[in-house]
Design a protein around this motif. Structure first.
Motif, PDB file in Angstrom:
ATOM      1  N   ALA A  84       0.827  -1.203   0.000  1.00 17.11           N
ATOM      2  CA  ALA A  84       0.000   0.000   0.000  1.00 17.11           C
ATOM      3  C   ALA A  84       0.864   1.256   0.000  1.00 17.11           C
ATOM      4  CB  ALA A  84      -0.921  -0.007   1.220  1.00 17.11           C
ATOM      5  N   VAL A  85       1.903   1.257   0.828  1.00 11.12           N
ATOM      6  CA  VAL A  85       2.801   2.416   0.876  1.00 11.12           C
ATOM      7  C   VAL A  85       3.523   2.582  -0.448  1.00 11.12           C
ATOM      8  CG1 VAL A  85       4.888   3.334   1.965  1.00 11.12           C
ATOM      9  CG2 VAL A  85       3.092   2.320   3.373  1.00 11.12           C
ATOM     10  N   SER A  86       3.964   1.452  -1.023  1.00 10.49           N
ATOM     11  CA  SER A  86       4.646   1.499  -2.316  1.00 10.49           C
ATOM     12  C   SER A  86       3.724   2.075  -3.386  1.00 10.49           C
ATOM     13  CB  SER A  86       5.108   0.095  -2.714  1.00 10.49           C
ATOM     14  OG  SER A  86       5.683   0.089  -3.991  1.00 10.49           O
ATOM     15  N   ASN A  87       2.467   1.650  -3.368  1.00 10.99           N
ATOM     16  CA  ASN A  87       1.513   2.165  -4.349  1.00 10.99           C
ATOM     17  C   ASN A  87       1.277   3.663  -4.163  1.00 10.99           C
ATOM     18  OD1 ASN A  87       1.240  -0.378  -5.365  1.00 10.99           O
ATOM     19  ND2 ASN A  87      -0.687  -0.831  -4.330  1.00 10.99           N
ATOM     20  N   MET A  88       1.274   4.112  -2.907  1.00  8.94           N
ATOM     21  CA  MET A  88       1.099   5.545  -2.643  1.00  8.94           C
ATOM     22  C   MET A  88       2.283   6.350  -3.188  1.00  8.94           C
ATOM     23  SD  MET A  88      -0.248   5.422   1.297  1.00  8.94           S
ATOM     24  CE  MET A  88      -1.671   4.444   1.778  1.00  8.94           C
ATOM     25  N   LYS A  95      10.029  -1.495  -2.680  1.00 13.15           N
ATOM     26  CA  LYS A  95      10.904  -2.656  -2.592  1.00 13.15           C
ATOM     27  C   LYS A  95      10.456  -3.724  -3.573  1.00 13.15           C
ATOM     28  CE  LYS A  95      13.241  -5.657   0.730  1.00 13.15           C
ATOM     29  NZ  LYS A  95      13.493  -5.927   2.154  1.00 13.15           N
ATOM     30  N   LEU A  96      11.437  -4.367  -4.192  1.00 13.17           N
ATOM     31  CA  LEU A  96      11.180  -5.466  -5.118  1.00 13.17           C
ATOM     32  C   LEU A  96      11.923  -6.691  -4.604  1.00 13.17           C
ATOM     33  CD1 LEU A  96      10.073  -6.530  -7.857  1.00 13.17           C
ATOM     34  CD2 LEU A  96      12.250  -5.780  -8.876  1.00 13.17           C
ATOM     35  N   ARG A  97      11.180  -7.761  -4.324  1.00 12.62           N
ATOM     36  CA  ARG A  97      11.780  -9.002  -3.834  1.00 12.62           C
ATOM     37  C   ARG A  97      11.732 -10.051  -4.938  1.00 12.62           C
ATOM     38  NH1 ARG A  97       8.960  -7.041   0.943  1.00 12.62           N
ATOM     39  NH2 ARG A  97       7.069  -7.716  -0.100  1.00 12.62           N
ATOM     40  N   LEU A  98      12.898 -10.536  -5.343  1.00 10.39           N
ATOM     41  CA  LEU A  98      13.005 -11.524  -6.409  1.00 10.39           C
ATOM     42  C   LEU A  98      13.692 -12.782  -5.887  1.00 10.39           C
ATOM     43  CD1 LEU A  98      14.314  -9.355  -9.388  1.00 10.39           C
ATOM     44  CD2 LEU A  98      11.968 -10.094  -8.996  1.00 10.39           C
ATOM     45  N   ALA A  99      13.239 -13.927  -6.376  1.00 16.97           N
ATOM     46  CA  ALA A  99      13.929 -15.189  -6.131  1.00 16.97           C
ATOM     47  C   ALA A  99      14.163 -15.842  -7.484  1.00 16.97           C
ATOM     48  CB  ALA A  99      13.105 -16.107  -5.224  1.00 16.97           C
ATOM     49  N   VAL A 100      15.402 -16.230  -7.765  1.00 20.61           N
ATOM     50  CA  VAL A 100      15.741 -16.780  -9.079  1.00 20.61           C
ATOM     51  C   VAL A 100      16.575 -18.042  -8.904  1.00 20.61           C
ATOM     52  CG1 VAL A 100      15.733 -14.435 -10.017  1.00 20.61           C
ATOM     53  CG2 VAL A 100      17.925 -15.505  -9.420  1.00 20.61           C
ATOM     54  N   VAL A 101      16.474 -18.944  -9.867  1.00 19.99           N
ATOM     55  CA  VAL A 101      17.326 -20.138  -9.855  1.00 19.99           C
ATOM     56  C   VAL A 101      18.749 -19.731 -10.221  1.00 19.99           C
ATOM     57  CG1 VAL A 101      15.467 -21.746 -10.365  1.00 19.99           C
ATOM     58  CG2 VAL A 101      16.701 -20.672 -12.255  1.00 19.99           C
ATOM     59  N   THR A 102      19.705 -20.596  -9.875  1.00 23.54           N
ATOM     60  CA  THR A 102      21.111 -20.210  -9.974  1.00 23.54           C
ATOM     61  C   THR A 102      21.530 -19.790 -11.380  1.00 23.54           C
ATOM     62  OG1 THR A 102      21.628 -22.578 -10.177  1.00 23.54           O
ATOM     63  CG2 THR A 102      21.876 -21.571  -8.005  1.00 23.54           C
ATOM     64  N   THR A 103      21.048 -20.475 -12.413  1.00 23.28           N
ATOM     65  CA  THR A 103      21.467 -20.133 -13.772  1.00 23.28           C
ATOM     66  C   THR A 103      20.976 -18.756 -14.179  1.00 23.28           C
ATOM     67  OG1 THR A 103      21.440 -22.485 -14.351  1.00 23.28           O
ATOM     68  CG2 THR A 103      21.511 -20.926 -16.170  1.00 23.28           C
ATOM     69  N   VAL A 282       2.931  -1.933  -7.263  1.00 16.72           N
ATOM     70  CA  VAL A 282       3.259  -1.118  -8.436  1.00 16.72           C
ATOM     71  C   VAL A 282       4.670  -1.441  -8.927  1.00 16.72           C
ATOM     72  CG1 VAL A 282       3.737   1.235  -9.204  1.00 16.72           C
ATOM     73  CG2 VAL A 282       1.699   0.767  -7.866  1.00 16.72           C
ATOM     74  N   VAL A 283       5.597  -1.608  -7.990  1.00 17.49           N
ATOM     75  CA  VAL A 283       6.986  -1.910  -8.360  1.00 17.49           C
ATOM     76  C   VAL A 283       7.073  -3.258  -9.053  1.00 17.49           C
ATOM     77  CG1 VAL A 283       9.294  -2.344  -7.463  1.00 17.49           C
ATOM     78  CG2 VAL A 283       7.928  -0.497  -6.505  1.00 17.49           C
ATOM     79  N   ALA A 284       6.429  -4.276  -8.485  1.00 16.84           N
ATOM     80  CA  ALA A 284       6.457  -5.610  -9.082  1.00 16.84           C
ATOM     81  C   ALA A 284       5.803  -5.621 -10.458  1.00 16.84           C
ATOM     82  CB  ALA A 284       5.767  -6.614  -8.156  1.00 16.84           C
ATOM     83  N   GLN A 285       4.698  -4.880 -10.603  1.00 11.23           N
ATOM     84  CA  GLN A 285       4.035  -4.799 -11.902  1.00 11.23           C
ATOM     85  C   GLN A 285       4.948  -4.140 -12.937  1.00 11.23           C
ATOM     86  OE1 GLN A 285       0.427  -2.685 -11.016  1.00 11.23           O
ATOM     87  NE2 GLN A 285      -0.666  -4.503 -10.298  1.00 11.23           N
ATOM     88  N   ALA A 286       5.661  -3.107 -12.516  1.00  8.28           N
ATOM     89  CA  ALA A 286       6.578  -2.422 -13.427  1.00  8.28           C
ATOM     90  C   ALA A 286       7.695  -3.352 -13.871  1.00  8.28           C
ATOM     91  CB  ALA A 286       7.149  -1.180 -12.757  1.00  8.28           C
ATOM     92  N   PHE A 287       8.250  -4.120 -12.936  1.00 12.62           N
ATOM     93  CA  PHE A 287       9.334  -5.033 -13.303  1.00 12.62           C
ATOM     94  C   PHE A 287       8.811  -6.176 -14.163  1.00 12.62           C
ATOM     95  CE2 PHE A 287      12.530  -8.398 -12.482  1.00 12.62           C
ATOM     96  CZ  PHE A 287      13.637  -7.715 -12.958  1.00 12.62           C
ATOM     97  N   LEU A 288       7.588  -6.622 -13.910  1.00 10.21           N
ATOM     98  CA  LEU A 288       6.986  -7.660 -14.743  1.00 10.21           C
ATOM     99  C   LEU A 288       6.880  -7.180 -16.190  1.00 10.21           C
ATOM    100  CD1 LEU A 288       3.952  -9.876 -13.835  1.00 10.21           C
ATOM    101  CD2 LEU A 288       3.993  -8.658 -16.001  1.00 10.21           C
ATOM    102  N   GLU A 289       6.401  -5.962 -16.384  1.00 10.92           N
ATOM    103  CA  GLU A 289       6.316  -5.410 -17.743  1.00 10.92           C
ATOM    104  C   GLU A 289       7.706  -5.256 -18.352  1.00 10.92           C
ATOM    105  OE1 GLU A 289       3.766  -4.912 -19.681  1.00 10.92           O
ATOM    106  OE2 GLU A 289       2.489  -5.767 -18.104  1.00 10.92           O
ATOM    107  N   TYR A 290       8.661  -4.904 -17.518  1.00  7.86           N
ATOM    108  CA  TYR A 290      10.049  -4.775 -17.949  1.00  7.86           C
ATOM    109  C   TYR A 290      10.579  -6.122 -18.439  1.00  7.86           C
ATOM    110  CZ  TYR A 290      15.059  -3.717 -17.384  1.00  7.86           C
ATOM    111  OH  TYR A 290      16.402  -3.547 -17.574  1.00  7.86           O
ATOM    112  N   LEU A 291      10.262  -7.206 -17.718  1.00  2.00           N
ATOM    113  CA  LEU A 291      10.721  -8.526 -18.117  1.00  2.00           C
ATOM    114  C   LEU A 291      10.147  -8.942 -19.464  1.00  2.00           C
ATOM    115  CD1 LEU A 291      10.593 -10.591 -14.785  1.00  2.00           C
ATOM    116  CD2 LEU A 291      12.619  -9.776 -16.006  1.00  2.00           C
TER     117      LEU A 291
END
Length: 317
Positions: A84-88, A95-103, A282-291
């Protein structure tokens, strides 16, 4: 209970979820004595044991089960508050939290670099781990977005392809097959293979390819990292199937060759994923579109050379 800290609850939640003090310490970047001390303080504050040990395994007590459910609710409320704060604030901060496999570590930091240049106020948390733990984090809704190979159908998640992930056969640059063209599957199966650990997406795709051709590989060695496999190749211990992305960064310059093998590269893809029903910030949505435009962003980065097959690590790139 009111004197317990959020950190203590985070430690408890990680242990309860992972069924391991050691893995919780690794995930939280804490020492095991620190983890044990936090749990002791929490247990003393509650006045009831939270875990019981039977043999080498730990189990939640009834009090532990109640606290685990409470923790999930608390952290879910915190996550909604942060969102909610991020959207405001929009994309000026958050903050953007990502988890990725090693490769995926071979290209994700580069994508994050250009993304954060556009949005310098974004704070990024990047967790790089094996496929099994990424799936655990996805199931537990511990991050905003997840990058991995295909998501199992048994997991209720939204997933989408955003980048190609070709698997190729690699060997030492002076390997006898390095200069040969259209090497047959029968011939390549005569070689000793160096494989990733069981459960690795690369390994599963490799085994599926050769099983489909009714071939059995001669596995000489199993290693838990792509870097170790590349060094083993240079040491002429065998050949391996790896993602071309593994050639994007550091490595033994000019000491590896991509073999021209029938049926290769194996065409795989990178997916982003998140739990079904999750409300993205909002941040996660932006990065999703970026991907979704990752291929365009990578075009100007040096790792594009590896993806297109013109990698400086390769003898015949």
């Amino acid at each position: 209970m009111r004197h317990s800290t959020i950190r203590q609850l985070e430690v408890f939640e990680a242990i309860a979820r992972l069924n391991s003090f050691t893995r919780a310490a690794e995930e939280l970047f804490l020492t095991q004595p620190t983890v044990s001390m936090q749990i002791k303080k929490l247990t003393d504050d509650i006045g009831l044991p939270l875990f019981e040990q039977v043999g080498k395994k730990i189990y939640l007590t009834d009090a532990g089960k109640e606290l685990y459910q409470t923790c999930q609710g608390i952290f879910e409320h915190f996550s909604r508050f942060e969102m909610a704060v991020s959207n405001m604030k929009g994309l000026k901060s958050g903050k953007l939290r990502l988890a990725v496999v090693t490769t995926a570590k071979y290209f994700t930091p580069r994508l994050l670099g250009t993304f954060c240049q556009q949005y310098p106020g974004i704070d990024v948390s990047l967790k790089v781990t094996n496929r099994e733990r990424v799936l655990e984090r996805l199931t537990g809704n511990q991050d905003d977005l997840f990058i991995l190979g295909q998501v199992p159908e048994s997991i209720d998640a939204v997933s989408e392809v955003f980048l190609d992930n070709p698997l190729v056969v690699l060997a030492a640059a002076d390997h006898p097959l390095a200069d040969q063209k259209n090497i047959s599957i029968d011939r390549i199966c005569e070689e000793s293979f160096i494989m990733r650990e069981p459960g690795s997406g690369t390994r599963m795709a490799t085994e599926r390819f050769f099983n489909d051709h009714n071939k059995k590989l001669k596995v000489r060695m199993e290693l838990g990292s792509n870097e170790a496999i590349k060094q083993a190749l240079v040491g002429r211990l065998g050949i391996a199937v790896l993602s071309r992305h593994t050639l994007a960064l550091d490595g033994p310059m000019g000491q590896l060759a991509e073999l021209d093998v029938e049926g290769f590269p194996i065409e795989r893809h990178w997916y982003f994923a998140y739990p079904s029903g999750k409300q993205l910030s909002v941040v996660a949505q932006a990065f999703l579109e970026y991907l979704r435009h990752a291929d365009d962003f990578l075009e100007d980065l040096s790792c594009r050379h590896a993806i297109s097959g013109h990698c400086p690590l390769l003898k015949n790139g």
